[in-house]
Design a protein around this motif. Structure first.
Motif, short mmCIF file in Angstrom:
data_model
loop_
_atom_site.label_atom_id
_atom_site.label_comp_id
_atom_site.label_asym_id
_atom_site.label_seq_id
_atom_site.Cartn_x
_atom_site.Cartn_y
_atom_site.Cartn_z
N GLU A 137 -3.25 -5.17 -1.72
CA GLU A 137 -3.87 -6.04 -2.75
C GLU A 137 -3.24 -5.84 -4.12
OE1 GLU A 137 -8.01 -5.14 -2.46
OE2 GLU A 137 -8.23 -6.13 -0.51
N ASN A 138 -2.58 -4.71 -4.35
CA ASN A 138 -2.05 -4.44 -5.69
C ASN A 138 -0.52 -4.47 -5.73
OD1 ASN A 138 -4.71 -4.10 -6.66
ND2 ASN A 138 -4.73 -2.04 -5.84
N ALA A 139 0.10 -3.34 -5.41
CA ALA A 139 1.56 -3.23 -5.57
C ALA A 139 2.32 -4.24 -4.73
CB ALA A 139 2.00 -1.81 -5.22
N PHE A 140 1.80 -4.54 -3.53
CA PHE A 140 2.55 -5.42 -2.62
C PHE A 140 1.88 -6.79 -2.43
CE2 PHE A 140 4.15 -1.22 -1.56
CZ PHE A 140 5.50 -1.44 -1.34
N SER A 141 1.14 -7.23 -3.44
CA SER A 141 0.43 -8.51 -3.31
C SER A 141 1.39 -9.70 -3.21
CB SER A 141 -0.54 -8.71 -4.47
OG SER A 141 0.17 -8.67 -5.69
N GLU A 142 2.63 -9.52 -3.68
CA GLU A 142 3.62 -10.61 -3.62
C GLU A 142 4.54 -10.48 -2.40
OE1 GLU A 142 3.84 -12.99 -6.39
OE2 GLU A 142 1.88 -12.04 -6.60
N THR A 143 4.23 -9.49 -1.54
CA THR A 143 5.10 -9.19 -0.38
C THR A 143 4.37 -9.58 0.90
OG1 THR A 143 5.88 -7.26 -1.62
CG2 THR A 143 6.40 -7.30 0.73
N PRO A 144 5.08 -10.11 1.91
CA PRO A 144 4.43 -10.32 3.21
C PRO A 144 3.92 -8.98 3.77
CG PRO A 144 6.54 -11.46 3.13
CD PRO A 144 6.47 -10.61 1.90
N VAL A 145 2.61 -8.91 4.04
CA VAL A 145 2.01 -7.67 4.57
C VAL A 145 1.62 -7.92 6.02
CG1 VAL A 145 0.12 -6.01 4.35
CG2 VAL A 145 1.17 -6.98 2.29
N LEU A 146 2.01 -6.97 6.89
CA LEU A 146 1.80 -7.13 8.33
C LEU A 146 1.01 -5.96 8.89
CD1 LEU A 146 5.54 -7.94 9.15
CD2 LEU A 146 3.79 -9.53 8.34
N TYR A 147 0.35 -6.19 10.04
CA TYR A 147 -0.33 -5.08 10.73
C TYR A 147 -0.12 -5.22 12.24
CZ TYR A 147 -4.44 -8.14 11.82
OH TYR A 147 -5.28 -9.12 12.28
#
Length: 353
Positions: free
Chosen positions: A280-290
């Motif tokens: 939600e913070n540092a990587f909010s502009e990055t595609p986040v995967l799980y």
């Protein structure tokens, strides 16, 4: 120093991750708190007579390693390095049960012999007649990363040119029951078991075997280059971002250089903030995967994550089923993987196209 390339992958997991392109047959199971393996046809790889005496984890490891070797077009490797959290836990359970059932008398040693953690690496070496370096790491949730780090150092120092590495874990009935008692696995009959929106403690558990052929030269079918691995035993939630920044900085990268972030969300609400804060913070502009909604949580689940990340770099596609947010990038070049288990054993792995 030589570079380390992933030239072949093989994965047996709780999804159909063989004989398909990439997760197009994956399904999210909301009804079970322990996911079972989707078995390959073992007799295609192991003789039925030998297969009958082998534990599930050993068979999965042999098949996954065979798939990786075939994918890399190699017949022989210089070293075999495996990581496992619980080893061949089914055989350990069998042996302990037979001790109790037989009043410690007249025991057959087979289960005991095959219950050791290094059985998988040993069986693969026997089948391949590989007499080189063979090592098994049993370091909890960083077992696989330890194997990866060792392999990378072997290649960098020119000790080996090709290394087969893998992470293997299996579920045993008794151990699973104990994990449920201790709260490590989510309670029974509390479905749906959602990983991202969970409000309960404990994880959705799984099992699997993921193997990789690492080599010191780049080939036409290379998946990715392994840039760096870092392992930290304990970190507070508010220290993660700084740790990642310094890890990236040591590789001359910044957060904006990361094209996708793979996080180990496992549904355990007590420790999800380690991941959520980053997403939600540092990587909010990055595609986040799980991925643990597909693979389940187990000590070497991060090997499944590396398999997934390597596939993304090769196919340049991210399946909808593994997305946490809707951010997209035109091209995927550098991927960061971060995993931890119950607030300990934090691992950071960096791979690039």
């Amino acid at each position: 120093m030589k570079k380390t390339y992933i030239n072949g992958v093989g994965c047996i997991s709780t999804q159909k991750t063989f004989d398909t392109v990439f997760l197009e047959e994956a399904v999210v199971n909301h009804d079970q708190n322990v996911l079972a393996i989707v078995p390959p046809v073992y007799k295609d790889y192991i003789s039925p007579a030998a297969s009958r005496r082998m534990a599930k984890g050993v068979k999965n490891g042999i098949v996954a390693s065979a798939l990786a070797m075939k994918d890399a077009n190699v017949e022989k490797v210089d070293a075999i390095i495996t990581g496992t959290g619980l080893g061949c836990i089914e055989d350990s359970e069998k042996f302990l049960k037979s001790i109790l059932d037989n009043n410690e008398e007249f025991l057959t040693p087979t289960s005991f012999i095959q219950s050791t953690h290094n059985t998988v690496g040993a069986q693969i070496a026997l089948l391949q007649q590989c007499k080189g370096y063979n090592f098994t790491y049993v370091n909890g949730a960083v077992s696989f990363e330890s194997a990866l780090l060792d392999a990378k150092m072997q290649i960098e120092e020119d000790e080996a040119q090709s290394v087969l590495i893998g992470g293997v874990d299996e579920n045993g009935d008794y151990t699973t029951a104990l994990f449920k008692l201790s709260g490590r696995i989510k309670e029974d009959n509390k479905a749906p078991y959602d990983v991202l929106t969970s409000t309960t403690s404990g994880a959705v558990y799984g099992e699997g075997a993921s193997f990789f052929v690492l080599e010191n030269e780049r080939k036409d079918h290379t998946y990715a280059e392994v840039l760096d691995i870092a392992i930290v035993n304990t970190l507070a939630e508010n220290e993660i971002e700084a740790e990642i920044k310094s890890f990236l900085k040591s590789n001359n990268l910044e957060i904006s250089d990361i094209d996708a972030l793979v996080l180990g969300f496992d549904g355990n609400v007590a420790f999800e903030n380690y991941y959520r804060n980053l997403a939600e913070n540092a990587f909010s502009e990055t595609p986040v995967l799980y991925y643990k909604h597909l693979s389940g949580e187990y000590d070497t689940a991060s090997a499944f994550a590396l398999w997934m990340a390597a596939k993304i770099l090769k196919t340049q596609e991210i399946p909808e089923i593994i997305k946490v947010n809707s951010v997209e990038k035109p091209v995927y070049k550098t991927i960061l993987l971060y995993n931890q288990l119950n607030g300990k054993n934090h691992s950071f792995t960096l791979i690039t196209k």
